[in-house]
Design a protein around this motif. Structure first.
Motif, PDB file in Angstrom:
ATOM      1  N   GLY A   2       4.874 104.933  92.416  1.00 43.52           N
ATOM      2  CA  GLY A   2       5.045 106.033  91.478  1.00 43.52           C
ATOM      3  C   GLY A   2       5.450 107.309  92.186  1.00 43.52           C
ATOM      4  N   LEU A   3       5.728 108.323  91.387  1.00 44.89           N
ATOM      5  CA  LEU A   3       6.155 109.612  91.926  1.00 44.89           C
ATOM      6  C   LEU A   3       5.047 110.357  92.658  1.00 44.89           C
TER       7      LEU A   3
ATOM      8  N   LYS B 201       1.879 105.197 102.649  1.00 43.31           N
ATOM      9  CA  LYS B 201       2.873 104.156 102.402  1.00 43.31           C
ATOM     10  C   LYS B 201       2.219 102.909 101.814  1.00 43.31           C
ATOM     11  N   ILE B 202       1.100 102.497 102.390  1.00 41.48           N
ATOM     12  CA  ILE B 202       0.368 101.334 101.880  1.00 41.48           C
ATOM     13  C   ILE B 202      -0.097 101.593 100.452  1.00 41.48           C
ATOM     14  N   ALA B 203      -0.629 102.786 100.219  1.00 44.98           N
ATOM     15  CA  ALA B 203      -1.113 103.138  98.882  1.00 44.98           C
ATOM     16  C   ALA B 203       0.033 103.119  97.871  1.00 44.98           C
ATOM     17  N   GLY B 204       1.205 103.609  98.287  1.00 46.54           N
ATOM     18  CA  GLY B 204       2.368 103.614  97.407  1.00 46.54           C
ATOM     19  C   GLY B 204       2.857 102.220  97.069  1.00 46.54           C
ATOM     20  N   GLU B 205       2.674 101.295  97.988  1.00 47.60           N
ATOM     21  CA  GLU B 205       3.043  99.907  97.717  1.00 47.60           C
ATOM     22  C   GLU B 205       2.071  99.272  96.728  1.00 47.60           C
ATOM     23  N   LYS B 206       0.803  99.665  96.790  1.00 40.45           N
ATOM     24  CA  LYS B 206      -0.208  99.130  95.868  1.00 40.45           C
ATOM     25  C   LYS B 206      -0.048  99.704  94.466  1.00 40.45           C
ATOM     26  N   ASN B 207       0.352 100.978  94.397  1.00 42.69           N
ATOM     27  CA  ASN B 207       0.505 101.650  93.114  1.00 42.69           C
ATOM     28  C   ASN B 207       1.749 102.547  93.185  1.00 42.69           C
TER      29      ASN B 207
ATOM     30  N   THR C 124      -5.416 102.908  93.746  1.00 40.92           N
ATOM     31  CA  THR C 124      -5.966 101.894  92.858  1.00 40.92           C
ATOM     32  C   THR C 124      -5.540 102.126  91.411  1.00 40.92           C
ATOM     33  N   GLY C 125      -4.695 103.103  91.183  1.00 39.42           N
ATOM     34  CA  GLY C 125      -4.251 103.425  89.837  1.00 39.42           C
ATOM     35  C   GLY C 125      -4.982 104.644  89.306  1.00 39.42           C
ATOM     36  N   ILE C 126      -4.522 105.157  88.204  1.00 41.39           N
ATOM     37  CA  ILE C 126      -5.150 106.338  87.583  1.00 41.39           C
ATOM     38  C   ILE C 126      -6.430 105.908  86.908  1.00 41.39           C
ATOM     39  N   ALA C 127      -7.499 106.566  87.282  1.00 36.88           N
ATOM     40  CA  ALA C 127      -8.822 106.216  86.705  1.00 36.88           C
ATOM     41  C   ALA C 127      -9.303 107.326  85.792  1.00 36.88           C
TER      42      ALA C 127
END
Length: 65
Positions: free
Chosen positions: A21-22, A13-19, A62-65
């Motif tokens: 997406g589906l 949930k925290i990760a989804g709030e930071k980034n 952290t986004g797609i790297a």
């Protein structure tokens, strides 16, 4: 150390709030299927399977790297 189900859900949930997406919904689907597969095998830990499936893409926070 492997987190329990509740902590894994909280982290996703925290990760989804930071980034947003589906990818988070995808992670829930993977977790559910991993749990079903583990259950069908009979000798695998369904809780571990769910948690590992749920967190398999956690690096996307952290986004797609």
């Amino acid at each position: 150390m492997l987190p329990n189900r509740e902590l894994a859900i909280q982290e996703l949930k925290i990760a989804g709030e930071k980034n947003p997406g589906l990818w988070t919904a995808h992670s829930y689907h993977v977790a559910e299927v991993a749990e079903l597969i583990a259950e069908a095998c009979g000798n695998l830990d369904t809780e571990k399977a769910f948690v590992c499936g749920l967190l398999h893409d956690i690096g996307r926070r952290t986004g797609i790297a």
